[in-house]
Design a protein around this motif. Structure first.
Motif, PDB file in Angstrom:
ATOM      1  N   VAL A  21       0.153  25.586 -14.644  1.00  0.00           N
ATOM      2  CA  VAL A  21      -0.044  26.640 -13.652  1.00  0.00           C
ATOM      3  C   VAL A  21      -1.467  27.179 -13.801  1.00  0.00           C
ATOM      4  O   VAL A  21      -1.916  27.451 -14.922  1.00  0.00           O
ATOM      5  N   THR A  22      -2.166  27.327 -12.690  1.00  0.00           N
ATOM      6  CA  THR A  22      -3.583  27.696 -12.743  1.00  0.00           C
ATOM      7  C   THR A  22      -3.886  29.001 -12.001  1.00  0.00           C
ATOM      8  O   THR A  22      -2.980  29.693 -11.527  1.00  0.00           O
ATOM      9  N   ASP A  23      -5.174  29.279 -11.904  1.00  0.00           N
ATOM     10  CA  ASP A  23      -5.730  30.558 -11.440  1.00  0.00           C
ATOM     11  C   ASP A  23      -5.030  31.220 -10.248  1.00  0.00           C
ATOM     12  O   ASP A  23      -4.798  32.425 -10.243  1.00  0.00           O
ATOM     13  N   ASN A  24      -4.734  30.443  -9.210  1.00  0.00           N
ATOM     14  CA  ASN A  24      -4.262  31.109  -7.989  1.00  0.00           C
ATOM     15  C   ASN A  24      -2.856  31.680  -8.089  1.00  0.00           C
ATOM     16  O   ASN A  24      -2.421  32.414  -7.193  1.00  0.00           O
ATOM     17  N   CYS A  25      -2.144  31.410  -9.164  1.00  0.00           N
ATOM     18  CA  CYS A  25      -0.841  32.067  -9.371  1.00  0.00           C
ATOM     19  C   CYS A  25      -1.024  33.545  -9.722  1.00  0.00           C
ATOM     20  O   CYS A  25      -0.183  34.379  -9.393  1.00  0.00           O
ATOM     21  N   ILE A  26      -2.131  33.848 -10.402  1.00  0.00           N
ATOM     22  CA  ILE A  26      -2.367  35.215 -10.894  1.00  0.00           C
ATOM     23  C   ILE A  26      -2.398  36.214  -9.723  1.00  0.00           C
ATOM     24  O   ILE A  26      -3.053  35.983  -8.711  1.00  0.00           O
ATOM     25  N   ARG A  27      -1.639  37.287  -9.890  1.00  0.00           N
ATOM     26  CA  ARG A  27      -1.502  38.359  -8.891  1.00  0.00           C
ATOM     27  C   ARG A  27      -0.717  37.945  -7.641  1.00  0.00           C
ATOM     28  O   ARG A  27      -0.651  38.705  -6.674  1.00  0.00           O
ATOM     29  N   CYS A  28      -0.175  36.723  -7.635  1.00  0.00           N
ATOM     30  CA  CYS A  28       0.701  36.287  -6.543  1.00  0.00           C
ATOM     31  C   CYS A  28       2.124  36.133  -7.081  1.00  0.00           C
ATOM     32  O   CYS A  28       3.030  36.822  -6.696  1.00  0.00           O
TER      33      CYS A  28
ATOM     34  N   TYR B 171       4.590  33.802  -6.822  1.00  0.00           N
ATOM     35  CA  TYR B 171       5.608  33.595  -5.780  1.00  0.00           C
ATOM     36  C   TYR B 171       6.962  33.177  -6.345  1.00  0.00           C
ATOM     37  O   TYR B 171       8.000  33.412  -5.732  1.00  0.00           O
ATOM     38  N   THR B 172       6.964  32.484  -7.457  1.00  0.00           N
ATOM     39  CA  THR B 172       8.170  32.034  -8.194  1.00  0.00           C
ATOM     40  C   THR B 172       9.043  30.990  -7.481  1.00  0.00           C
ATOM     41  O   THR B 172      10.158  30.714  -7.929  1.00  0.00           O
ATOM     42  N   ASP B 173       8.567  30.410  -6.383  1.00  0.00           N
ATOM     43  CA  ASP B 173       9.321  29.303  -5.764  1.00  0.00           C
ATOM     44  C   ASP B 173       9.475  28.150  -6.765  1.00  0.00           C
ATOM     45  O   ASP B 173      10.456  27.411  -6.735  1.00  0.00           O
ATOM     46  N   CYS B 174       8.490  28.019  -7.634  1.00  0.00           N
ATOM     47  CA  CYS B 174       8.447  26.911  -8.597  1.00  0.00           C
ATOM     48  C   CYS B 174       9.647  26.880  -9.533  1.00  0.00           C
ATOM     49  O   CYS B 174      10.171  25.816  -9.843  1.00  0.00           O
ATOM     50  N   VAL B 175      10.085  28.029  -9.993  1.00  0.00           N
ATOM     51  CA  VAL B 175      11.145  28.055 -11.004  1.00  0.00           C
ATOM     52  C   VAL B 175      12.475  27.548 -10.457  1.00  0.00           C
ATOM     53  O   VAL B 175      13.309  27.029 -11.185  1.00  0.00           O
ATOM     54  N   GLU B 176      12.639  27.724  -9.172  1.00  0.00           N
ATOM     55  CA  GLU B 176      13.909  27.363  -8.530  1.00  0.00           C
ATOM     56  C   GLU B 176      14.179  25.857  -8.596  1.00  0.00           C
ATOM     57  O   GLU B 176      15.328  25.435  -8.639  1.00  0.00           O
ATOM     58  N   VAL B 177      13.128  25.055  -8.602  1.00  0.00           N
ATOM     59  CA  VAL B 177      13.318  23.601  -8.544  1.00  0.00           C
ATOM     60  C   VAL B 177      13.197  22.900  -9.898  1.00  0.00           C
ATOM     61  O   VAL B 177      13.501  21.713 -10.003  1.00  0.00           O
ATOM     62  N   CYS B 178      12.756  23.602 -10.924  1.00  0.00           N
ATOM     63  CA  CYS B 178      12.509  22.931 -12.203  1.00  0.00           C
ATOM     64  C   CYS B 178      13.829  22.532 -12.877  1.00  0.00           C
ATOM     65  O   CYS B 178      14.641  23.392 -13.212  1.00  0.00           O
TER      66      CYS B 178
ATOM     67  N   PHE C  52       1.709  36.419 -13.796  1.00  0.00           N
ATOM     68  CA  PHE C  52       1.403  34.987 -13.888  1.00  0.00           C
ATOM     69  C   PHE C  52       2.600  34.283 -14.513  1.00  0.00           C
ATOM     70  O   PHE C  52       3.345  34.882 -15.291  1.00  0.00           O
ATOM     71  N   LEU C  53       2.761  33.021 -14.164  1.00  0.00           N
ATOM     72  CA  LEU C  53       3.769  32.180 -14.808  1.00  0.00           C
ATOM     73  C   LEU C  53       3.073  31.037 -15.519  1.00  0.00           C
ATOM     74  O   LEU C  53       1.990  30.619 -15.103  1.00  0.00           O
ATOM     75  N   VAL C  54       3.702  30.499 -16.551  1.00  0.00           N
ATOM     76  CA  VAL C  54       3.173  29.311 -17.220  1.00  0.00           C
ATOM     77  C   VAL C  54       4.292  28.297 -17.419  1.00  0.00           C
ATOM     78  O   VAL C  54       5.478  28.632 -17.365  1.00  0.00           O
ATOM     79  N   ILE C  55       3.885  27.050 -17.644  1.00  0.00           N
ATOM     80  CA  ILE C  55       4.802  25.952 -17.922  1.00  0.00           C
ATOM     81  C   ILE C  55       4.687  25.595 -19.399  1.00  0.00           C
ATOM     82  O   ILE C  55       3.573  25.452 -19.922  1.00  0.00           O
ATOM     83  N   HIS C  56       5.832  25.430 -20.060  1.00  0.00           N
ATOM     84  CA  HIS C  56       5.803  24.989 -21.461  1.00  0.00           C
ATOM     85  C   HIS C  56       5.528  23.483 -21.502  1.00  0.00           C
ATOM     86  O   HIS C  56       6.345  22.691 -21.021  1.00  0.00           O
TER      87      HIS C  56
ATOM     88  N   GLU D  58       1.235  42.494  -3.641  1.00  0.00           N
ATOM     89  CA  GLU D  58      -0.008  42.172  -2.938  1.00  0.00           C
ATOM     90  C   GLU D  58      -0.327  40.683  -2.975  1.00  0.00           C
ATOM     91  O   GLU D  58      -1.483  40.270  -2.883  1.00  0.00           O
ATOM     92  N   ALA D  59       0.727  39.861  -3.096  1.00  0.00           N
ATOM     93  CA  ALA D  59       0.543  38.411  -3.214  1.00  0.00           C
ATOM     94  C   ALA D  59      -0.286  37.839  -2.061  1.00  0.00           C
ATOM     95  O   ALA D  59      -1.200  37.038  -2.273  1.00  0.00           O
ATOM     96  N   ALA D  60       0.024  38.246  -0.846  1.00  0.00           N
ATOM     97  CA  ALA D  60      -0.669  37.670   0.312  1.00  0.00           C
ATOM     98  C   ALA D  60      -2.164  37.979   0.287  1.00  0.00           C
ATOM     99  O   ALA D  60      -2.991  37.132   0.626  1.00  0.00           O
ATOM    100  N   GLN D  61      -2.523  39.195  -0.147  1.00  0.00           N
ATOM    101  CA  GLN D  61      -3.941  39.578  -0.206  1.00  0.00           C
ATOM    102  C   GLN D  61      -4.690  38.800  -1.291  1.00  0.00           C
ATOM    103  O   GLN D  61      -5.872  38.521  -1.147  1.00  0.00           O
TER     104      GLN D  61
END
Ligand code: SF4
Ligand code: F3S
Length: 106
Positions: A4-11, A13-20, A31-35, A90-93
């Motif tokens: 997970v990289t820079d553009n996750c910060i302050r957004c 969205y968490t759609d990612c966790v649903e599919v893992c 921010f989220l990270v991947i182990h 403020e994810a969209a901004q």
């Protein structure tokens, strides 16, 4: 592993966790990270991120290299997240703003 990289910060969205399939996402305040030792490289999360923040380590842009170590470190200390939640207010901004690493909260 995927990263997970820079553009996750302050957004966050968490759609990612649903599919893992192995639930290897870990959650900080903005921010989220991947182990890296738990990720099985299935690639399911990459297209799910509305912010385009997830990359395969093999395809990581040079400027995102510091996020490899950051994902590994923070995945050891942050709690696991397995269900999608509301994005940050403020994810969209913040989506698409460059160099958000300075805003990372621990
Ligand atoms: Fe999970 Fe697959 Fe993404 Fe790795 S690549 S974090 S296993 S969804
Ligand atoms: Fe972050 Fe994208 Fe997941 S913004 S929380 S990596 S869906």
């Amino acid at each position: 592993a995927f990263v997970v990289t820079d553009n996750c910060i302050r957004c966050k969205y968490t759609d990612c966790v649903e599919v893992c399939p192995v639930d290897c996402f870990y959650e900080g305040p903005n921010f989220l990270v991947i182990h890296p030792d738990e990720c099985i490289d299935c690639a399911l999360c990459e297209p799910e991120c509305p912010a385009g923040a997830i990359y395969s380590e093999d395809e990581l842009p040079d400027e995102m290299q510091p996020f490899v170590e950051l994902n590994a470190q923070l995945a050891e200390v942050w709690p696991n997240i397995t269900e999608q939640k509301e994005p940050l207010a403020e994810a969209a901004q913040w989506d698409g703003v460059a160099n958000k690493l300075q805003y990372l909260q621990h």
